[in-house]
Write a protein that holds these residues in place. Structure first.
Motif, PDB file in Angstrom:
ATOM      1  N   GLU A  95      28.278  16.690  45.802  1.00  0.00           N
ATOM      2  CA  GLU A  95      27.662  15.706  46.699  1.00  0.00           C
ATOM      3  C   GLU A  95      27.052  16.352  47.938  1.00  0.00           C
ATOM      4  O   GLU A  95      26.013  15.920  48.413  1.00  0.00           O
ATOM      5  CB  GLU A  95      28.681  14.640  47.117  1.00  0.00           C
ATOM      6  N   ASP A  96      27.711  17.376  48.477  1.00  0.00           N
ATOM      7  CA  ASP A  96      27.259  17.988  49.730  1.00  0.00           C
ATOM      8  C   ASP A  96      27.250  19.508  49.549  1.00  0.00           C
ATOM      9  O   ASP A  96      28.302  20.140  49.459  1.00  0.00           O
ATOM     10  CB  ASP A  96      28.201  17.583  50.860  1.00  0.00           C
ATOM     11  N   ILE A  97      26.060  20.089  49.499  1.00  0.00           N
ATOM     12  CA  ILE A  97      25.921  21.523  49.208  1.00  0.00           C
ATOM     13  C   ILE A  97      26.551  22.399  50.290  1.00  0.00           C
ATOM     14  O   ILE A  97      27.187  23.406  49.980  1.00  0.00           O
ATOM     15  CB  ILE A  97      24.438  21.900  48.965  1.00  0.00           C
ATOM     16  N   GLU A  98      26.400  22.031  51.554  1.00  0.00           N
ATOM     17  CA  GLU A  98      26.964  22.858  52.629  1.00  0.00           C
ATOM     18  C   GLU A  98      28.489  22.800  52.633  1.00  0.00           C
ATOM     19  O   GLU A  98      29.144  23.810  52.863  1.00  0.00           O
ATOM     20  CB  GLU A  98      26.378  22.450  53.982  1.00  0.00           C
ATOM     21  N   GLN A  99      29.038  21.632  52.359  1.00  0.00           N
ATOM     22  CA  GLN A  99      30.494  21.510  52.255  1.00  0.00           C
ATOM     23  C   GLN A  99      31.006  22.356  51.097  1.00  0.00           C
ATOM     24  O   GLN A  99      32.016  23.059  51.216  1.00  0.00           O
ATOM     25  CB  GLN A  99      30.878  20.041  52.071  1.00  0.00           C
ATOM     26  N   ALA A 100      30.287  22.325  49.974  1.00  0.00           N
ATOM     27  CA  ALA A 100      30.694  23.119  48.806  1.00  0.00           C
ATOM     28  C   ALA A 100      30.601  24.609  49.107  1.00  0.00           C
ATOM     29  O   ALA A 100      31.500  25.381  48.761  1.00  0.00           O
ATOM     30  CB  ALA A 100      29.826  22.766  47.599  1.00  0.00           C
ATOM     31  N   ARG A 101      29.531  25.019  49.772  1.00  0.00           N
ATOM     32  CA  ARG A 101      29.368  26.433  50.116  1.00  0.00           C
ATOM     33  C   ARG A 101      30.532  26.900  50.994  1.00  0.00           C
ATOM     34  O   ARG A 101      31.139  27.943  50.741  1.00  0.00           O
ATOM     35  CB  ARG A 101      28.024  26.649  50.808  1.00  0.00           C
ATOM     36  N   SER A 102      30.857  26.112  52.003  1.00  0.00           N
ATOM     37  CA  SER A 102      31.987  26.454  52.891  1.00  0.00           C
ATOM     38  C   SER A 102      33.298  26.512  52.117  1.00  0.00           C
ATOM     39  O   SER A 102      34.124  27.387  52.359  1.00  0.00           O
ATOM     40  CB  SER A 102      32.095  25.429  54.024  1.00  0.00           C
ATOM     41  N   TRP A 103      33.487  25.584  51.203  1.00  0.00           N
ATOM     42  CA  TRP A 103      34.711  25.539  50.420  1.00  0.00           C
ATOM     43  C   TRP A 103      34.859  26.792  49.571  1.00  0.00           C
ATOM     44  O   TRP A 103      35.908  27.427  49.565  1.00  0.00           O
ATOM     45  CB  TRP A 103      34.710  24.283  49.549  1.00  0.00           C
ATOM     46  N   PHE A 104      33.778  27.172  48.855  1.00  0.00           N
ATOM     47  CA  PHE A 104      33.835  28.380  48.016  1.00  0.00           C
ATOM     48  C   PHE A 104      34.022  29.633  48.873  1.00  0.00           C
ATOM     49  O   PHE A 104      34.780  30.532  48.506  1.00  0.00           O
ATOM     50  CB  PHE A 104      32.587  28.508  47.134  1.00  0.00           C
ATOM     51  N   GLU A 105      33.339  29.704  50.018  1.00  0.00           N
ATOM     52  CA  GLU A 105      33.531  30.847  50.923  1.00  0.00           C
ATOM     53  C   GLU A 105      34.980  30.910  51.394  1.00  0.00           C
ATOM     54  O   GLU A 105      35.571  31.993  51.465  1.00  0.00           O
ATOM     55  CB  GLU A 105      32.588  30.742  52.122  1.00  0.00           C
ATOM     56  N   GLY A 106      35.575  29.756  51.694  1.00  0.00           N
ATOM     57  CA  GLY A 106      36.974  29.695  52.106  1.00  0.00           C
ATOM     58  C   GLY A 106      37.925  30.165  51.020  1.00  0.00           C
ATOM     59  O   GLY A 106      39.029  30.641  51.309  1.00  0.00           O
ATOM     60  N   LYS A 107      37.509  30.046  49.777  1.00  0.00           N
ATOM     61  CA  LYS A 107      38.307  30.522  48.640  1.00  0.00           C
ATOM     62  C   LYS A 107      38.052  32.003  48.350  1.00  0.00           C
ATOM     63  O   LYS A 107      38.603  32.560  47.401  1.00  0.00           O
ATOM     64  CB  LYS A 107      37.975  29.713  47.371  1.00  0.00           C
ATOM     65  N   GLY A 108      37.172  32.636  49.154  1.00  0.00           N
ATOM     66  CA  GLY A 108      36.869  34.045  48.977  1.00  0.00           C
ATOM     67  C   GLY A 108      35.882  34.338  47.854  1.00  0.00           C
ATOM     68  O   GLY A 108      35.771  35.475  47.406  1.00  0.00           O
ATOM     69  N   LYS A 109      35.147  33.330  47.418  1.00  0.00           N
ATOM     70  CA  LYS A 109      34.168  33.516  46.342  1.00  0.00           C
ATOM     71  C   LYS A 109      32.866  34.057  46.918  1.00  0.00           C
ATOM     72  O   LYS A 109      32.410  33.641  47.970  1.00  0.00           O
ATOM     73  CB  LYS A 109      33.898  32.193  45.603  1.00  0.00           C
ATOM     74  N   ARG A 110      32.280  35.018  46.199  1.00  0.00           N
ATOM     75  CA  ARG A 110      31.026  35.631  46.656  1.00  0.00           C
ATOM     76  C   ARG A 110      29.837  34.759  46.264  1.00  0.00           C
ATOM     77  O   ARG A 110      29.658  34.433  45.092  1.00  0.00           O
ATOM     78  CB  ARG A 110      30.868  37.022  46.060  1.00  0.00           C
ATOM     79  N   ILE A 111      29.032  34.426  47.271  1.00  0.00           N
ATOM     80  CA  ILE A 111      27.832  33.629  47.052  1.00  0.00           C
ATOM     81  C   ILE A 111      26.645  34.582  47.041  1.00  0.00           C
ATOM     82  O   ILE A 111      26.508  35.442  47.909  1.00  0.00           O
ATOM     83  CB  ILE A 111      27.703  32.542  48.129  1.00  0.00           C
ATOM     84  N   ILE A 139      25.628  26.029  41.813  1.00  0.00           N
ATOM     85  CA  ILE A 139      26.096  24.788  42.417  1.00  0.00           C
ATOM     86  C   ILE A 139      24.863  24.107  42.999  1.00  0.00           C
ATOM     87  O   ILE A 139      24.096  24.733  43.740  1.00  0.00           O
ATOM     88  CB  ILE A 139      27.143  25.053  43.529  1.00  0.00           C
ATOM     89  N   MET A 140      24.649  22.848  42.643  1.00  0.00           N
ATOM     90  CA  MET A 140      23.480  22.132  43.148  1.00  0.00           C
ATOM     91  C   MET A 140      23.898  20.800  43.744  1.00  0.00           C
ATOM     92  O   MET A 140      24.848  20.176  43.271  1.00  0.00           O
ATOM     93  CB  MET A 140      22.437  21.905  42.055  1.00  0.00           C
ATOM     94  N   GLU A 141      23.194  20.408  44.779  1.00  0.00           N
ATOM     95  CA  GLU A 141      23.444  19.099  45.361  1.00  0.00           C
ATOM     96  C   GLU A 141      22.921  18.043  44.397  1.00  0.00           C
ATOM     97  O   GLU A 141      21.828  18.174  43.846  1.00  0.00           O
ATOM     98  CB  GLU A 141      22.751  18.991  46.722  1.00  0.00           C
ATOM     99  N   THR A 142      23.706  17.001  44.167  1.00  0.00           N
ATOM    100  CA  THR A 142      23.308  15.942  43.258  1.00  0.00           C
ATOM    101  C   THR A 142      21.981  15.341  43.703  1.00  0.00           C
ATOM    102  O   THR A 142      21.818  14.986  44.867  1.00  0.00           O
ATOM    103  CB  THR A 142      24.384  14.831  43.229  1.00  0.00           C
ATOM    104  N   PRO A 143      21.023  15.264  42.770  1.00  0.00           N
ATOM    105  CA  PRO A 143      19.730  14.671  43.132  1.00  0.00           C
ATOM    106  C   PRO A 143      19.917  13.234  43.610  1.00  0.00           C
ATOM    107  O   PRO A 143      20.706  12.474  43.042  1.00  0.00           O
ATOM    108  CB  PRO A 143      18.936  14.712  41.822  1.00  0.00           C
ATOM    109  N   LYS A 144      19.197  12.867  44.650  1.00  0.00           N
ATOM    110  CA  LYS A 144      19.322  11.519  45.222  1.00  0.00           C
ATOM    111  C   LYS A 144      18.497  10.507  44.438  1.00  0.00           C
ATOM    112  O   LYS A 144      18.824   9.349  44.395  1.00  0.00           O
ATOM    113  CB  LYS A 144      18.866  11.506  46.691  1.00  0.00           C
ATOM    114  N   ALA A 145      17.400  10.960  43.798  1.00  0.00           N
ATOM    115  CA  ALA A 145      16.562  10.052  43.019  1.00  0.00           C
ATOM    116  C   ALA A 145      17.152   9.850  41.633  1.00  0.00           C
ATOM    117  O   ALA A 145      18.010  10.607  41.186  1.00  0.00           O
ATOM    118  CB  ALA A 145      15.148  10.631  42.895  1.00  0.00           C
TER     119      ALA A 145
END
Length: 148
Positions: A95-111, A139-145
């Motif tokens: 749903e939220d790409i920035e939240q997901a990015r932060s979450w994966f970074e917090g888990k130590g995953k390399r982006i 990881i992609m943000e869900t399309p709004k359309a």
């Protein structure tokens, strides 16, 4: 962070045209979109729709055919190792790409690289295969359309 649906499976190919024939003639695909260039990513892309559980085409997971635009494409190395092509990545919606990015970074995953706009016109990023059970993961943000 809540992982969403599997949006598509990326398949690297030396020829989208030949791959479309395969999906039509062997796999029975009936709907493929027009190929288009993603020059900033060095690839040509074409989506093939699959049906959902009720058989409705266009509602299921898509196959993303990806062909290199030239020798500098990030797919060139993959196709050198896999000349016939093959599964390149899986893509999950969030749903939220920035939240997901932060979450994966917090888990130590390399982006891999910055968040950018992907083939569906929504923000995306990729996770290193060594951090994702050997699978390159988009990881992609869900399309709004409506639709994909």
């Amino acid at each position: 962070m809540k992982l969403g649906r599997l949006n598509h499976i990326g398949v690297a190919t030396p020829s989208i045209e030949e791959s479309l024939r395969y999906y039509r003639d062997v796999m029975g695909a009936t709907i493929a979109h027009e190929p288009f260039d993603l020059a900033e990513q060095g690839v040509k892309v074409c989506f093939v729709d699959t049906p959902d559980a009720q058989g409705e085409v266009g509602k299921g997971t898509q196959i993303e055919l990806i062909e290199p635009l030239g020798p500098e494409s990030p797919l060139t190395g993959f196709l050198q190792k896999n000349p016939q092509g093959g599964q390149h990545h899986v893509c999950y919606e969030v749903e939220d790409i920035e939240q997901a990015r932060s979450w994966f970074e917090g888990k130590g995953k390399r982006i891999l690289g910055p968040t950018r706009i992907g083939a569906h016109g929504t923000p995306i990023f990729f996770l290193h295969p060594k951090d994702m059970m050997g699978q390159l993961t988009e990881i992609m943000e869900t399309p709004k359309a409506a639709g994909h």
